[in-house]
Design a protein around this motif. Sequence first.
Motif, PDB file in Angstrom:
ATOM      1  N   SER A  59     -34.946  22.819 -33.019  1.00  0.00           N
ATOM      2  CA  SER A  59     -34.874  21.494 -32.429  1.00  0.00           C
ATOM      3  C   SER A  59     -35.834  21.554 -31.244  1.00  0.00           C
ATOM      4  CB  SER A  59     -33.449  21.218 -31.976  1.00  0.00           C
ATOM      5  OG  SER A  59     -33.398  20.094 -31.134  1.00  0.00           O
ATOM      6  N   ASN A  60     -35.961  20.488 -30.531  1.00  0.00           N
ATOM      7  CA  ASN A  60     -36.797  20.518 -29.337  1.00  0.00           C
ATOM      8  C   ASN A  60     -36.251  21.482 -28.295  1.00  0.00           C
ATOM      9  OD1 ASN A  60     -38.513  18.610 -30.393  1.00  0.00           O
ATOM     10  ND2 ASN A  60     -37.437  16.896 -29.462  1.00  0.00           N
ATOM     11  N   ASP A  61     -34.940  21.652 -28.243  1.00  0.00           N
ATOM     12  CA  ASP A  61     -34.349  22.373 -27.130  1.00  0.00           C
ATOM     13  C   ASP A  61     -33.382  23.484 -27.502  1.00  0.00           C
ATOM     14  OD1 ASP A  61     -35.490  20.776 -24.948  1.00  0.00           O
ATOM     15  OD2 ASP A  61     -34.358  19.162 -25.886  1.00  0.00           O
ATOM     16  N   PHE A  62     -33.168  23.762 -28.767  1.00  0.00           N
ATOM     17  CA  PHE A  62     -32.250  24.841 -29.113  1.00  0.00           C
ATOM     18  C   PHE A  62     -32.531  25.318 -30.525  1.00  0.00           C
ATOM     19  CE2 PHE A  62     -30.266  21.425 -31.253  1.00  0.00           C
ATOM     20  CZ  PHE A  62     -29.371  21.926 -32.158  1.00  0.00           C
ATOM     21  N   LEU A  63     -31.968  26.442 -30.871  1.00  0.00           N
ATOM     22  CA  LEU A  63     -32.158  27.003 -32.206  1.00  0.00           C
ATOM     23  C   LEU A  63     -30.820  27.138 -32.896  1.00  0.00           C
ATOM     24  CD1 LEU A  63     -34.672  29.863 -31.367  1.00  0.00           C
ATOM     25  CD2 LEU A  63     -35.186  27.658 -32.389  1.00  0.00           C
ATOM     26  N   ASP A 103     -28.442  25.589 -25.739  1.00  0.00           N
ATOM     27  CA  ASP A 103     -29.002  25.830 -24.411  1.00  0.00           C
ATOM     28  C   ASP A 103     -29.393  24.577 -23.640  1.00  0.00           C
ATOM     29  OD1 ASP A 103     -28.746  28.568 -24.805  1.00  0.00           O
ATOM     30  OD2 ASP A 103     -30.710  28.705 -25.743  1.00  0.00           O
ATOM     31  N   HIS A 104     -29.996  23.608 -24.312  1.00  0.00           N
ATOM     32  CA  HIS A 104     -30.510  22.426 -23.612  1.00  0.00           C
ATOM     33  C   HIS A 104     -30.168  21.156 -24.374  1.00  0.00           C
ATOM     34  CE1 HIS A 104     -32.705  25.094 -20.977  1.00  0.00           C
ATOM     35  NE2 HIS A 104     -33.163  25.720 -22.044  1.00  0.00           N
ATOM     36  N   PRO A 105     -28.884  20.764 -24.377  1.00  0.00           N
ATOM     37  CA  PRO A 105     -28.520  19.525 -25.083  1.00  0.00           C
ATOM     38  C   PRO A 105     -29.233  18.331 -24.468  1.00  0.00           C
ATOM     39  CG  PRO A 105     -26.675  20.366 -23.793  1.00  0.00           C
ATOM     40  CD  PRO A 105     -27.759  21.386 -23.701  1.00  0.00           C
ATOM     41  N   THR A 106     -29.479  17.319 -25.302  1.00  0.00           N
ATOM     42  CA  THR A 106     -30.246  16.164 -24.854  1.00  0.00           C
ATOM     43  C   THR A 106     -29.446  14.866 -24.838  1.00  0.00           C
ATOM     44  OG1 THR A 106     -31.040  15.796 -27.102  1.00  0.00           O
ATOM     45  CG2 THR A 106     -32.413  17.171 -25.673  1.00  0.00           C
ATOM     46  N   GLN A 107     -28.288  14.830 -25.497  1.00  0.00           N
ATOM     47  CA  GLN A 107     -27.495  13.606 -25.543  1.00  0.00           C
ATOM     48  C   GLN A 107     -26.125  13.834 -24.919  1.00  0.00           C
ATOM     49  OE1 GLN A 107     -28.110  14.134 -29.455  1.00  0.00           O
ATOM     50  NE2 GLN A 107     -30.212  13.485 -29.241  1.00  0.00           N
ATOM     51  N   ASP A 108     -25.571  12.777 -24.359  1.00  0.00           N
ATOM     52  CA  ASP A 108     -24.248  12.807 -23.739  1.00  0.00           C
ATOM     53  C   ASP A 108     -23.284  12.056 -24.643  1.00  0.00           C
ATOM     54  OD1 ASP A 108     -22.010  12.762 -22.114  1.00  0.00           O
ATOM     55  OD2 ASP A 108     -22.826  11.273 -20.737  1.00  0.00           O
ATOM     56  N   ASP A 140     -17.084  21.602 -24.124  1.00  0.00           N
ATOM     57  CA  ASP A 140     -16.551  22.292 -22.942  1.00  0.00           C
ATOM     58  C   ASP A 140     -17.653  22.856 -22.038  1.00  0.00           C
ATOM     59  OD1 ASP A 140     -17.385  24.531 -24.344  1.00  0.00           O
ATOM     60  OD2 ASP A 140     -15.373  25.343 -24.636  1.00  0.00           O
ATOM     61  N   LEU A 141     -18.920  22.610 -22.395  1.00  0.00           N
ATOM     62  CA  LEU A 141     -20.092  22.963 -21.585  1.00  0.00           C
ATOM     63  C   LEU A 141     -20.175  24.443 -21.230  1.00  0.00           C
ATOM     64  CD1 LEU A 141     -20.084  19.859 -19.202  1.00  0.00           C
ATOM     65  CD2 LEU A 141     -21.344  20.166 -21.342  1.00  0.00           C
ATOM     66  N   ASP A 142     -19.778  25.311 -22.186  1.00  0.00           N
ATOM     67  CA  ASP A 142     -19.881  26.753 -21.948  1.00  0.00           C
ATOM     68  C   ASP A 142     -21.172  27.345 -22.499  1.00  0.00           C
ATOM     69  OD1 ASP A 142     -19.426  26.731 -24.677  1.00  0.00           O
ATOM     70  OD2 ASP A 142     -17.717  28.102 -24.603  1.00  0.00           O
ATOM     71  N   GLY A 143     -22.051  26.487 -23.043  1.00  0.00           N
ATOM     72  CA  GLY A 143     -23.318  26.951 -23.589  1.00  0.00           C
ATOM     73  C   GLY A 143     -23.289  27.218 -25.078  1.00  0.00           C
ATOM     74  N   PHE A 144     -22.105  27.085 -25.702  1.00  0.00           N
ATOM     75  CA  PHE A 144     -21.975  27.307 -27.140  1.00  0.00           C
ATOM     76  C   PHE A 144     -21.352  26.085 -27.799  1.00  0.00           C
ATOM     77  CE2 PHE A 144     -22.102  31.487 -25.289  1.00  0.00           C
ATOM     78  CZ  PHE A 144     -22.963  32.159 -26.130  1.00  0.00           C
ATOM     79  N   ALA A 145     -21.822  25.791 -29.007  1.00  0.00           N
ATOM     80  CA  ALA A 145     -21.325  24.619 -29.735  1.00  0.00           C
ATOM     81  C   ALA A 145     -19.861  24.779 -30.085  1.00  0.00           C
ATOM     82  CB  ALA A 145     -22.143  24.425 -31.006  1.00  0.00           C
ATOM     83  N   ASP A 146     -19.094  23.698 -29.910  1.00  0.00           N
ATOM     84  CA  ASP A 146     -17.684  23.682 -30.325  1.00  0.00           C
ATOM     85  C   ASP A 146     -17.483  22.801 -31.546  1.00  0.00           C
ATOM     86  OD1 ASP A 146     -17.741  22.077 -27.446  1.00  0.00           O
ATOM     87  OD2 ASP A 146     -17.032  24.125 -27.221  1.00  0.00           O
ATOM     88  N   HIS A 147     -18.386  21.855 -31.759  1.00  0.00           N
ATOM     89  CA  HIS A 147     -18.281  20.917 -32.882  1.00  0.00           C
ATOM     90  C   HIS A 147     -19.617  20.830 -33.604  1.00  0.00           C
ATOM     91  CE1 HIS A 147     -14.346  19.302 -31.721  1.00  0.00           C
ATOM     92  NE2 HIS A 147     -14.764  19.489 -30.494  1.00  0.00           N
ATOM     93  N   LEU A 148     -19.555  20.738 -34.932  1.00  0.00           N
ATOM     94  CA  LEU A 148     -20.742  20.573 -35.752  1.00  0.00           C
ATOM     95  C   LEU A 148     -20.377  19.597 -36.854  1.00  0.00           C
ATOM     96  CD1 LEU A 148     -23.113  23.349 -36.869  1.00  0.00           C
ATOM     97  CD2 LEU A 148     -22.370  21.654 -38.523  1.00  0.00           C
ATOM     98  N   SER A 149     -21.181  18.557 -37.000  1.00  0.00           N
ATOM     99  CA  SER A 149     -20.974  17.575 -38.060  1.00  0.00           C
ATOM    100  C   SER A 149     -22.247  17.431 -38.866  1.00  0.00           C
ATOM    101  CB  SER A 149     -20.593  16.207 -37.487  1.00  0.00           C
ATOM    102  OG  SER A 149     -19.356  16.273 -36.819  1.00  0.00           O
ATOM    103  N   VAL A 150     -22.084  17.217 -40.172  1.00  0.00           N
ATOM    104  CA  VAL A 150     -23.206  17.068 -41.089  1.00  0.00           C
ATOM    105  C   VAL A 150     -22.979  15.815 -41.924  1.00  0.00           C
ATOM    106  CG1 VAL A 150     -24.396  18.062 -43.077  1.00  0.00           C
ATOM    107  CG2 VAL A 150     -23.553  19.558 -41.269  1.00  0.00           C
ATOM    108  N   VAL A 151     -24.024  15.019 -42.072  1.00  0.00           N
ATOM    109  CA  VAL A 151     -24.034  13.912 -43.029  1.00  0.00           C
ATOM    110  C   VAL A 151     -25.224  14.175 -43.934  1.00  0.00           C
ATOM    111  CG1 VAL A 151     -24.175  11.431 -43.384  1.00  0.00           C
ATOM    112  CG2 VAL A 151     -23.096  12.318 -41.299  1.00  0.00           C
ATOM    113  N   ASP A 152     -24.964  14.308 -45.244  1.00  0.00           N
ATOM    114  CA  ASP A 152     -26.075  14.606 -46.145  1.00  0.00           C
ATOM    115  C   ASP A 152     -26.626  13.334 -46.778  1.00  0.00           C
ATOM    116  OD1 ASP A 152     -24.589  14.008 -48.494  1.00  0.00           O
ATOM    117  OD2 ASP A 152     -24.076  16.104 -48.834  1.00  0.00           O
TER     118      ASP A 152
END
Length: 102
Positions: free
Chosen positions: A4-8, A30-35, A60-72
């Motif tokens: 992505s522009n800001d994370f892998l 590391d660098h989220p872009t949306q709130d 929770d802003l600990d630097g690691f993803a807590d939620h992941l959603s996919v729409v195919d």
Amino acid sequence: MIASNDFLLPDLPHIDASSSLDDLGAVALDHPTQDIDGDGTPDTNTITVDDSLVVVSDIDLDGFADHLSVVDHTGEFASWQFTQGADGEPHWEQTDHGRLGE
């Protein structure tokens, strides 16, 4: 890696709503872009992987993803939460799935 522009994200070949995240561990955001929760602090990134939209959030802003959603591309969707199981092992647990428009 899928960039992505800001994370892998670890390589997620052909990720879609039926994908298993069993082998996916913690995902650094590391660098989220949306709130997404409206608190004024960016916590989410959105990327396209193959024919799917992937939304990754660190609520929770600990630097690691807590939620992941996919729409195919078919309208199928799925959501997962990164959680710690009763055995103490962290894992992704599917929290929702379905088809848009039904």
